[in-house]
Every structure is written in structure tokens, then in C-alpha cells.
Design a protein around this motif. Structure first.
Motif, PDB file in Angstrom:
ATOM      1  N   SER A  22       0.820  -1.205   0.000  1.00  0.00           N
ATOM      2  CA  SER A  22       0.000   0.000   0.000  1.00  0.00           C
ATOM      3  C   SER A  22       0.860   1.263   0.000  1.00  0.00           C
ATOM      4  O   SER A  22       0.627   2.194  -0.787  1.00  0.00           O
ATOM      5  CB  SER A  22      -0.917  -0.023   1.225  1.00  0.00           C
ATOM      6  OG  SER A  22      -1.666   1.154   1.301  1.00  0.00           O
ATOM      7  N   ILE A  23       1.864   1.296   0.845  1.00  0.00           N
ATOM      8  CA  ILE A  23       2.728   2.470   0.974  1.00  0.00           C
ATOM      9  C   ILE A  23       3.566   2.697  -0.283  1.00  0.00           C
ATOM     10  O   ILE A  23       3.732   3.830  -0.734  1.00  0.00           O
ATOM     11  CB  ILE A  23       3.608   2.342   2.230  1.00  0.00           C
ATOM     12  CG1 ILE A  23       2.732   2.518   3.479  1.00  0.00           C
ATOM     13  CG2 ILE A  23       4.763   3.326   2.222  1.00  0.00           C
ATOM     14  CD1 ILE A  23       3.364   2.043   4.765  1.00  0.00           C
ATOM     15  N   THR A  24       4.067   1.633  -0.870  1.00  0.00           N
ATOM     16  CA  THR A  24       4.939   1.796  -2.043  1.00  0.00           C
ATOM     17  C   THR A  24       4.174   2.211  -3.302  1.00  0.00           C
ATOM     18  O   THR A  24       4.801   2.618  -4.283  1.00  0.00           O
ATOM     19  CB  THR A  24       5.763   0.517  -2.316  1.00  0.00           C
ATOM     20  OG1 THR A  24       4.882  -0.602  -2.472  1.00  0.00           O
ATOM     21  CG2 THR A  24       6.755   0.253  -1.190  1.00  0.00           C
ATOM     22  N   LYS A  25       2.862   2.140  -3.261  1.00  0.00           N
ATOM     23  CA  LYS A  25       2.071   2.627  -4.406  1.00  0.00           C
ATOM     24  C   LYS A  25       2.276   4.119  -4.632  1.00  0.00           C
ATOM     25  O   LYS A  25       2.070   4.612  -5.733  1.00  0.00           O
ATOM     26  CB  LYS A  25       0.583   2.348  -4.188  1.00  0.00           C
ATOM     27  CG  LYS A  25       0.188   0.922  -4.411  1.00  0.00           C
ATOM     28  CD  LYS A  25      -1.308   0.737  -4.206  1.00  0.00           C
ATOM     29  CE  LYS A  25      -1.675  -0.725  -4.371  1.00  0.00           C
ATOM     30  NZ  LYS A  25      -3.101  -0.949  -4.124  1.00  0.00           N
ATOM     31  N   THR A  26       2.687   4.823  -3.577  1.00  0.00           N
ATOM     32  CA  THR A  26       2.873   6.275  -3.676  1.00  0.00           C
ATOM     33  C   THR A  26       4.296   6.663  -4.080  1.00  0.00           C
ATOM     34  O   THR A  26       4.572   7.838  -4.275  1.00  0.00           O
ATOM     35  CB  THR A  26       2.548   6.958  -2.333  1.00  0.00           C
ATOM     36  OG1 THR A  26       3.509   6.556  -1.345  1.00  0.00           O
ATOM     37  CG2 THR A  26       1.139   6.606  -1.853  1.00  0.00           C
ATOM     38  N   PHE A  27       5.203   5.685  -4.197  1.00  0.00           N
ATOM     39  CA  PHE A  27       6.590   5.982  -4.546  1.00  0.00           C
ATOM     40  C   PHE A  27       6.673   6.469  -5.994  1.00  0.00           C
ATOM     41  O   PHE A  27       5.825   6.139  -6.825  1.00  0.00           O
ATOM     42  CB  PHE A  27       7.464   4.737  -4.391  1.00  0.00           C
ATOM     43  CG  PHE A  27       7.812   4.387  -2.961  1.00  0.00           C
ATOM     44  CD1 PHE A  27       7.124   4.900  -1.876  1.00  0.00           C
ATOM     45  CD2 PHE A  27       8.842   3.508  -2.697  1.00  0.00           C
ATOM     46  CE1 PHE A  27       7.450   4.577  -0.571  1.00  0.00           C
ATOM     47  CE2 PHE A  27       9.186   3.170  -1.401  1.00  0.00           C
ATOM     48  CZ  PHE A  27       8.492   3.703  -0.332  1.00  0.00           C
ATOM     49  N   PRO A  28       7.709   7.238  -6.308  1.00  0.00           N
ATOM     50  CA  PRO A  28       7.878   7.712  -7.692  1.00  0.00           C
ATOM     51  C   PRO A  28       7.957   6.547  -8.687  1.00  0.00           C
ATOM     52  O   PRO A  28       8.450   5.465  -8.355  1.00  0.00           O
ATOM     53  CB  PRO A  28       9.224   8.453  -7.645  1.00  0.00           C
ATOM     54  CG  PRO A  28       9.467   8.772  -6.217  1.00  0.00           C
ATOM     55  CD  PRO A  28       8.795   7.695  -5.429  1.00  0.00           C
ATOM     56  N   LYS A  29       7.465   6.791  -9.874  1.00  0.00           N
ATOM     57  CA  LYS A  29       7.443   5.751 -10.919  1.00  0.00           C
ATOM     58  C   LYS A  29       8.846   5.240 -11.250  1.00  0.00           C
ATOM     59  O   LYS A  29       9.005   4.068 -11.585  1.00  0.00           O
ATOM     60  CB  LYS A  29       6.768   6.275 -12.192  1.00  0.00           C
ATOM     61  CG  LYS A  29       5.307   6.571 -12.012  1.00  0.00           C
ATOM     62  CD  LYS A  29       4.525   5.302 -11.748  1.00  0.00           C
ATOM     63  CE  LYS A  29       3.057   5.646 -11.539  1.00  0.00           C
ATOM     64  NZ  LYS A  29       2.359   4.693 -10.700  1.00  0.00           N
ATOM     65  N   GLU A  30       9.862   6.098 -11.137  1.00  0.00           N
ATOM     66  CA  GLU A  30      11.223   5.644 -11.459  1.00  0.00           C
ATOM     67  C   GLU A  30      11.734   4.617 -10.456  1.00  0.00           C
ATOM     68  O   GLU A  30      12.741   3.957 -10.699  1.00  0.00           O
ATOM     69  CB  GLU A  30      12.204   6.810 -11.585  1.00  0.00           C
ATOM     70  CG  GLU A  30      12.467   7.566 -10.309  1.00  0.00           C
ATOM     71  CD  GLU A  30      11.604   8.816 -10.140  1.00  0.00           C
ATOM     72  OE1 GLU A  30      11.958   9.635  -9.280  1.00  0.00           O
ATOM     73  OE2 GLU A  30      10.595   8.962 -10.851  1.00  0.00           O
ATOM     74  N   GLU A  31      11.047   4.457  -9.338  1.00  0.00           N
ATOM     75  CA  GLU A  31      11.444   3.467  -8.326  1.00  0.00           C
ATOM     76  C   GLU A  31      10.761   2.110  -8.515  1.00  0.00           C
ATOM     77  O   GLU A  31      11.007   1.185  -7.758  1.00  0.00           O
ATOM     78  CB  GLU A  31      11.137   3.979  -6.914  1.00  0.00           C
ATOM     79  CG  GLU A  31      12.068   5.046  -6.429  1.00  0.00           C
ATOM     80  CD  GLU A  31      13.491   4.577  -6.206  1.00  0.00           C
ATOM     81  OE1 GLU A  31      13.785   3.366  -6.296  1.00  0.00           O
ATOM     82  OE2 GLU A  31      14.343   5.446  -5.957  1.00  0.00           O
TER      83      GLU A  31
END
Length: 116
Positions: A22-31
Motif C-alpha cells: 500500500s505504501i509503495t504505491k505512492t513511490f515515484p514511478k522511477e522506483e
């Protein structure tokens, strides 16, 4: 053989994996192929190794898989610290995740000791 779904450590680590996704869904696309992928793999490795090990025929084999899960906790801990330092998550989210990881780690460590 044990029923891994009855193990509290499995349940807590499973929920941790859901939280990480859930949290990593908000990470930048380059990640997506970097930190996002690494954190997701590490978080899923924990309950997966508990489950796989529980189906082994000896405590020694089970213990081996618990050690792998324990190592994945350490890996995830470092990744959460990076996510915070890169400002992908807040201090509050980081602290909450690190506490959950610490709790699962302690539970795994205690469980490992019972199999010695």
C-alpha cells in the motif's frame, strides 16, 4: 508440519507485506524497478518463508526458513530507512513500519530459539 496460518508471527508479517504494498504505491514511478520492487519482495519473503518452512518435515529445516525470514526483516528495515531518507515516506510512517518490522523480528528470533 505446522499450520502457518495459526502462527501469530506469520499473521503479523502478512499484514506488514500488505502495508508495504500500500505504501509503495505512492513511490515515484522511477522506483518501480528499484526500491519499490525491493521492499515488496523483502516484505513478501517474510511470511512466504515462514509458510514454506512450516511444511518441512524437521524443525531444523523449518528453522532454516525462519532464519531467511529474519534476514528479510533486516533487509526491509534498511529499505524503509532509505525510503524515509529519500522523502518517499514521512518520519511517522517510517517509525510505524520500523516498529512493526522490529516486532516481527523479535517474534521470529524467539520462535527460532524454541526450535534449537
Amino acid at each position: 508440519m505446522r499450520d502457518y496460518k495459526k502462527l501469530e508471527v506469520w499473521h503479523k508479517s502478512y499484514i506488514l507485506g500488505i502495508n508495504i504494498y500500500s505504501i509503495t504505491k505512492t513511490f515515484p514511478k522511477e522506483e518501480v524497478y528499484g526500491l519499490t520492487s525491493q521492499m515488496r519482495r523483502a516484505s513478501i519473503s517474510i511470511p512466504s518463508n515462514i509458510a514454506e518452512g512450516s511444511r518441512k518435515s524437521t524443525d531444523k529445516d523449518f528453522k532454516s526458513f525462519l532464519h531467511i525470514a529474519y534476514g528479510s526483516c533486516a533487509e526491509l528495515e534498511v529499505q524503509v530507512m532509505y525510503a524515509k531518507d529519500f522523502n518517499y515516506i514521512s518520519q511517522e510512517v517510517s517509525s510505524s513500519l520500523l516498529e512493526k518490522i522490529s516486532q516481527v523480528s523479535r517474534m521470529l528470533n524467539s520462535f527460532i530459539k524454541t526450535l534449537s
